[in-house]
Design a protein around this motif. Structure first.
Motif, PDB file in Angstrom:
ATOM      1  N   GLU A 159       0.823  -1.215   0.000  1.00 41.55           N
ATOM      2  CA  GLU A 159       0.000   0.000   0.000  1.00 41.55           C
ATOM      3  C   GLU A 159       0.856   1.263   0.000  1.00 41.55           C
ATOM      4  O   GLU A 159       0.410   2.310  -0.446  1.00 41.55           O
ATOM      5  CB  GLU A 159      -0.934  -0.009   1.206  1.00 41.55           C
ATOM      6  N   LEU A 160       2.070   1.156   0.499  1.00 43.84           N
ATOM      7  CA  LEU A 160       2.955   2.317   0.594  1.00 43.84           C
ATOM      8  C   LEU A 160       3.756   2.571  -0.681  1.00 43.84           C
ATOM      9  O   LEU A 160       4.188   3.695  -0.922  1.00 43.84           O
ATOM     10  CB  LEU A 160       3.956   2.124   1.746  1.00 43.84           C
ATOM     11  N   ARG A 179      16.720  -1.101  -1.476  1.00 44.19           N
ATOM     12  CA  ARG A 179      17.682  -0.188  -2.095  1.00 44.19           C
ATOM     13  C   ARG A 179      17.005   0.911  -2.910  1.00 44.19           C
ATOM     14  O   ARG A 179      17.505   2.028  -2.970  1.00 44.19           O
ATOM     15  CB  ARG A 179      18.646  -0.959  -2.999  1.00 44.19           C
ATOM     16  N   VAL A 180      15.885   0.611  -3.566  1.00 46.83           N
ATOM     17  CA  VAL A 180      15.302   1.590  -4.483  1.00 46.83           C
ATOM     18  C   VAL A 180      14.242   2.497  -3.852  1.00 46.83           C
ATOM     19  O   VAL A 180      13.984   3.570  -4.388  1.00 46.83           O
ATOM     20  CB  VAL A 180      14.701   0.914  -5.743  1.00 46.83           C
ATOM     21  N   THR A 181      13.661   2.097  -2.742  1.00 44.43           N
ATOM     22  CA  THR A 181      12.591   2.918  -2.167  1.00 44.43           C
ATOM     23  C   THR A 181      13.160   4.147  -1.449  1.00 44.43           C
ATOM     24  O   THR A 181      14.250   4.100  -0.877  1.00 44.43           O
ATOM     25  CB  THR A 181      11.706   2.103  -1.203  1.00 44.43           C
ATOM     26  N   ASP A 182      12.393   5.232  -1.498  1.00 44.87           N
ATOM     27  CA  ASP A 182      12.753   6.445  -0.770  1.00 44.87           C
ATOM     28  C   ASP A 182      11.971   6.550   0.533  1.00 44.87           C
ATOM     29  O   ASP A 182      12.217   7.458   1.323  1.00 44.87           O
ATOM     30  CB  ASP A 182      12.455   7.681  -1.634  1.00 44.87           C
ATOM     31  N   ASN A 183      11.031   5.642   0.733  1.00 42.78           N
ATOM     32  CA  ASN A 183      10.145   5.688   1.888  1.00 42.78           C
ATOM     33  C   ASN A 183      10.801   4.984   3.086  1.00 42.78           C
ATOM     34  O   ASN A 183      11.037   3.781   3.063  1.00 42.78           O
ATOM     35  CB  ASN A 183       8.817   5.006   1.525  1.00 42.78           C
ATOM     36  N   GLU A 184      11.106   5.760   4.126  1.00 44.25           N
ATOM     37  CA  GLU A 184      11.769   5.203   5.309  1.00 44.25           C
ATOM     38  C   GLU A 184      10.893   4.175   6.034  1.00 44.25           C
ATOM     39  O   GLU A 184      11.405   3.184   6.554  1.00 44.25           O
ATOM     40  CB  GLU A 184      12.172   6.319   6.285  1.00 44.25           C
ATOM     41  N   PHE A 185       9.575   4.404   6.052  1.00 43.68           N
ATOM     42  CA  PHE A 185       8.692   3.434   6.704  1.00 43.68           C
ATOM     43  C   PHE A 185       8.696   2.113   5.943  1.00 43.68           C
ATOM     44  O   PHE A 185       8.644   1.047   6.547  1.00 43.68           O
ATOM     45  CB  PHE A 185       7.268   3.992   6.836  1.00 43.68           C
TER      46      PHE A 185
END
Length: 106
Positions: A16-17, A42-48
């Motif tokens: 969902e994020l 590695r590719v996500t910018d979302n810390e959660f």
């Protein structure tokens, strides 16, 4: 990676994020899913999302991802000891003794 209810629930929250492109990395099972989660980390910018991935990996029996994720940038590599002598390397037998009796070798 064995899919438990907790891991499945965390994967749904993670899906969902993330963008549709990134959620494609959540398809698969076993080693494929584990490797895809590492790619997504590695590719996500979302810390959660990164926290969720670390939780999923810990639940699946790979707690090293959380240690790697929480280390300062490059700290693991700066403090790594480079073995220059075979005395510092484990033999195959010594390595296999480190694996728990019911552990999985991937």
């Amino acid at each position: 990676m064995k899919l438990t209810k907790k891991i499945t629930d965390l994967l749904f929250v993670l899906s969902e994020l993330e963008s549709q492109e990134n959620t494609q990395l959540l398809i698969g099972d076993g080693a494929t899913l584990r490797n895809n989660l590492l790619k997504l980390y590695r590719v996500t910018d979302n810390e959660f999302s990164r926290e969720l991935i670390a939780d999923i990996m810990a639940e699946a029996g790979y707690p090293w991802l959380g240690k790697l994720a929480n280390a300062p940038d490059g700290a693991l590599f700066e403090s790594a000891v480079v073995a220059t002598n075979d005395d510092f390397l484990l033999s195959e037998e010594e390595f296999l003794e480190l694996i728990p009796v019911n552990g999985h070798f991937h």
